[in-house]
Design a protein around this motif. Structure first.
Motif, PDB file in Angstrom:
ATOM      1  N   GLY A  28       0.854  -1.177   0.000  1.00 57.47           N
ATOM      2  CA  GLY A  28       0.000   0.000   0.000  1.00 57.47           C
ATOM      3  C   GLY A  28       0.891   1.227   0.000  1.00 57.47           C
ATOM      4  N   LEU A  29       0.746   2.057   1.044  1.00 64.18           N
ATOM      5  CA  LEU A  29       1.615   3.227   1.195  1.00 64.18           C
ATOM      6  C   LEU A  29       2.594   3.067   2.349  1.00 64.18           C
ATOM      7  CD1 LEU A  29      -0.942   6.128   0.586  1.00 64.18           C
ATOM      8  CD2 LEU A  29       0.560   4.985  -1.052  1.00 64.18           C
ATOM      9  N   VAL A  30       2.687   1.863   2.889  1.00 62.49           N
ATOM     10  CA  VAL A  30       3.565   1.600   4.026  1.00 62.49           C
ATOM     11  C   VAL A  30       4.929   1.114   3.541  1.00 62.49           C
ATOM     12  CG1 VAL A  30       3.917   0.232   6.117  1.00 62.49           C
ATOM     13  CG2 VAL A  30       1.625   1.033   5.528  1.00 62.49           C
ATOM     14  N   GLY A  31       5.980   1.800   3.938  1.00 63.63           N
ATOM     15  CA  GLY A  31       7.328   1.355   3.634  1.00 63.63           C
ATOM     16  C   GLY A  31       7.718   1.454   2.177  1.00 63.63           C
ATOM     17  N   ILE A  32       7.105   2.364   1.429  1.00 62.65           N
ATOM     18  CA  ILE A  32       7.462   2.493   0.016  1.00 62.65           C
ATOM     19  C   ILE A  32       8.641   3.457  -0.138  1.00 62.65           C
ATOM     20  CG2 ILE A  32       5.180   1.910  -0.875  1.00 62.65           C
ATOM     21  CD1 ILE A  32       4.568   4.829  -1.157  1.00 62.65           C
ATOM     22  N   PRO A  33       9.535   3.193  -1.083  1.00 60.03           N
ATOM     23  CA  PRO A  33      10.732   4.025  -1.252  1.00 60.03           C
ATOM     24  C   PRO A  33      10.434   5.295  -2.048  1.00 60.03           C
ATOM     25  CG  PRO A  33      10.798   2.197  -2.795  1.00 60.03           C
ATOM     26  CD  PRO A  33       9.564   1.991  -1.949  1.00 60.03           C
ATOM     27  N   ASP A  34       9.718   6.221  -1.437  1.00 61.01           N
ATOM     28  CA  ASP A  34       9.270   7.447  -2.094  1.00 61.01           C
ATOM     29  C   ASP A  34      10.421   8.259  -2.682  1.00 61.01           C
ATOM     30  OD1 ASP A  34       6.534   7.287  -1.870  1.00 61.01           O
ATOM     31  OD2 ASP A  34       6.476   8.209   0.102  1.00 61.01           O
ATOM     32  N   THR A  35      11.496   8.385  -1.907  1.00 63.53           N
ATOM     33  CA  THR A  35      12.618   9.222  -2.343  1.00 63.53           C
ATOM     34  C   THR A  35      13.245   8.669  -3.613  1.00 63.53           C
ATOM     35  OG1 THR A  35      13.065   9.870  -0.056  1.00 63.53           O
ATOM     36  CG2 THR A  35      14.836  10.200  -1.645  1.00 63.53           C
ATOM     37  N   LEU A  36      13.429   7.364  -3.678  1.00 69.94           N
ATOM     38  CA  LEU A  36      14.035   6.738  -4.859  1.00 69.94           C
ATOM     39  C   LEU A  36      13.086   6.806  -6.051  1.00 69.94           C
ATOM     40  CD1 LEU A  36      15.652   3.638  -3.118  1.00 69.94           C
ATOM     41  CD2 LEU A  36      16.789   5.746  -3.861  1.00 69.94           C
ATOM     42  N   ILE A  37      11.798   6.603  -5.810  1.00 67.92           N
ATOM     43  CA  ILE A  37      10.818   6.686  -6.890  1.00 67.92           C
ATOM     44  C   ILE A  37      10.799   8.096  -7.472  1.00 67.92           C
ATOM     45  CG2 ILE A  37       8.351   6.618  -7.425  1.00 67.92           C
ATOM     46  CD1 ILE A  37       8.130   4.306  -5.373  1.00 67.92           C
ATOM     47  N   ASN A  53       4.041  -5.443  -4.661  1.00 62.85           N
ATOM     48  CA  ASN A  53       2.738  -5.886  -4.178  1.00 62.85           C
ATOM     49  C   ASN A  53       1.608  -5.103  -4.829  1.00 62.85           C
ATOM     50  OD1 ASN A  53       0.862  -7.219  -2.189  1.00 62.85           O
ATOM     51  ND2 ASN A  53       0.583  -5.067  -1.634  1.00 62.85           N
ATOM     52  N   ASN A  54       1.814  -3.791  -5.005  1.00 64.63           N
ATOM     53  CA  ASN A  54       0.820  -2.960  -5.668  1.00 64.63           C
ATOM     54  C   ASN A  54       1.546  -1.848  -6.416  1.00 64.63           C
ATOM     55  OD1 ASN A  54       1.535  -1.677  -3.148  1.00 64.63           O
ATOM     56  ND2 ASN A  54      -0.098  -0.235  -3.573  1.00 64.63           N
ATOM     57  N   CYS A  55       0.798  -0.953  -7.025  1.00 60.19           N
ATOM     58  CA  CYS A  55       1.418   0.111  -7.825  1.00 60.19           C
ATOM     59  C   CYS A  55       1.092   1.486  -7.274  1.00 60.19           C
ATOM     60  CB  CYS A  55       0.983  -0.017  -9.283  1.00 60.19           C
ATOM     61  SG  CYS A  55       2.208   0.639 -10.446  1.00 60.19           S
ATOM     62  N   GLY A  56       1.085   1.594  -5.936  1.00 62.50           N
ATOM     63  CA  GLY A  56       0.825   2.873  -5.310  1.00 62.50           C
ATOM     64  C   GLY A  56      -0.609   3.326  -5.514  1.00 62.50           C
ATOM     65  N   VAL A  57      -0.833   4.610  -5.319  1.00 58.45           N
ATOM     66  CA  VAL A  57      -2.140   5.219  -5.561  1.00 58.45           C
ATOM     67  C   VAL A  57      -1.930   6.383  -6.519  1.00 58.45           C
ATOM     68  CG1 VAL A  57      -3.056   4.541  -3.310  1.00 58.45           C
ATOM     69  CG2 VAL A  57      -1.919   6.759  -3.563  1.00 58.45           C
ATOM     70  N   ASP A  58      -3.014   6.953  -6.972  1.00 60.41           N
ATOM     71  CA  ASP A  58      -2.892   8.072  -7.900  1.00 60.41           C
ATOM     72  C   ASP A  58      -2.060   9.191  -7.274  1.00 60.41           C
ATOM     73  OD1 ASP A  58      -4.734   7.378 -10.239  1.00 60.41           O
ATOM     74  OD2 ASP A  58      -6.021   6.987  -8.515  1.00 60.41           O
ATOM     75  N   GLY A  59      -0.955   9.529  -7.929  1.00 57.83           N
ATOM     76  CA  GLY A  59      -0.129  10.640  -7.485  1.00 57.83           C
ATOM     77  C   GLY A  59       0.824  10.338  -6.362  1.00 57.83           C
TER      78      GLY A  59
END
Length: 256
Positions: A28-37, A53-59
């Motif tokens: 989901g939005l837990v533990g995603i590598p936002d900075t690298l993305i 596991n998933n492809c994030g959410v819109d935006g």
């Protein structure tokens, strides 16, 4: 600090090129590598193949790369919170391989430990094993690419389906604490797919909220040893977002 530390996220992802295969941690939005993305989004790499596991959410999360048209193929378990994902998939712009969540986790782990394939009961008797799942649509809504049937085998009286391991060119993960040699500690449920994604990457890049020197992490607390990590970026604290906020009306007593 030296070791495996890279000064910026942009530098850490600079060699991710067109068509690269990425294993991405988070749930989901837990533990995603936002900075690298975000750093990849600032670059020019396109045609990416993603295992997550998933492809994030819109935006947000991988949804940033998706909205920019930078992802060509996704292998995932859950995609229900992203409208742009659904639009691209149904319009024939995106190829999608859906796989059971436990199977995805084991495929990543198997890739990390050198196991080429394994048998599992998950999916037996369904299109997962029999084939026919629409991987890609034509623009008219017909199926352009369907999943092939998979090998099955009976073992001790029970039927199993053969699933192949996943290996990726790069893995992107987020950790709460990491040292300069890449030993990582994940925060609570951020433990989810991050260690598995990290294991599957040929080059694993970890963004860490707190960067410490070797020896500052109790060896018994290390969730992922540095042997699986090639680059470390100090990202600082991550914004903790809620994927779906659900509330109920306050009771009369609470209103007083």
């Amino acid at each position: 600090m030296t070791g495996k530390v890279v000064a910026t996220a942009a530098e850490a992802v600079a060699d991710i090129g067109d068509g690269a295969k990425l294993a991405v941690g988070g749930f989901g939005l837990v533990g995603i590598p936002d900075t690298l993305i975000a750093a990849i989004a600032e670059g020019s790499a396109t045609g990416l193949e993603v295992f997550s596991n998933n492809c994030g959410v819109d935006g947000h999360g991988l949804g940033v790369l998706l909205a920019a048209g930078r992802i060509a193929r996704v292998t995932a378990s859950y995609v229900g919170e992203n409208k742009e994902f659904a639009r691209q998939y149904l319009a024939g712009e995106l190829e999608v391989e859906l796989t059971p969540q436990g199977t995805l986790a084991e495929r990543l782990r198997a890739g990390g430990v050198g196991v080429p394939a394994f048998y599992t009961p998950a999916g037996v008797g369904t299109p997962i094993a029999d084939g026919g799942l629409p991987w890609r649509y034509n623009t008219d809504g017909s199926v352009a690419v369907a999943s092939p049937p998979k090998e099955t085998r009976e073992i001790d009286g029970r039927e199993y389906v053969l699933e192949k391991a996943i290996t990726a060119d790069f893995a992107l993960v987020h950790a709460e604490v990491g040292d300069t040699e890449g030993n990582l500690v994940f925060n609570k449920t951020a433990m989810n797919f991050n260690p598995l994604a990290a294991m599957a990457g040929r080059i694993t890049i970890a963004e860490v909220e707190r960067l410490v020197e070797p020896g500052e992490i109790d060896p018994a607390r290390v969730h992922l040893p540095g042997v699986f990590v090639q680059r470390v970026v100090h990202s600082g604290p991550q914004e903790k977002r809620i994927e779906k906020r659900t509330v109920r009306p306050a009771s009369e007593e609470a209103r007083r």
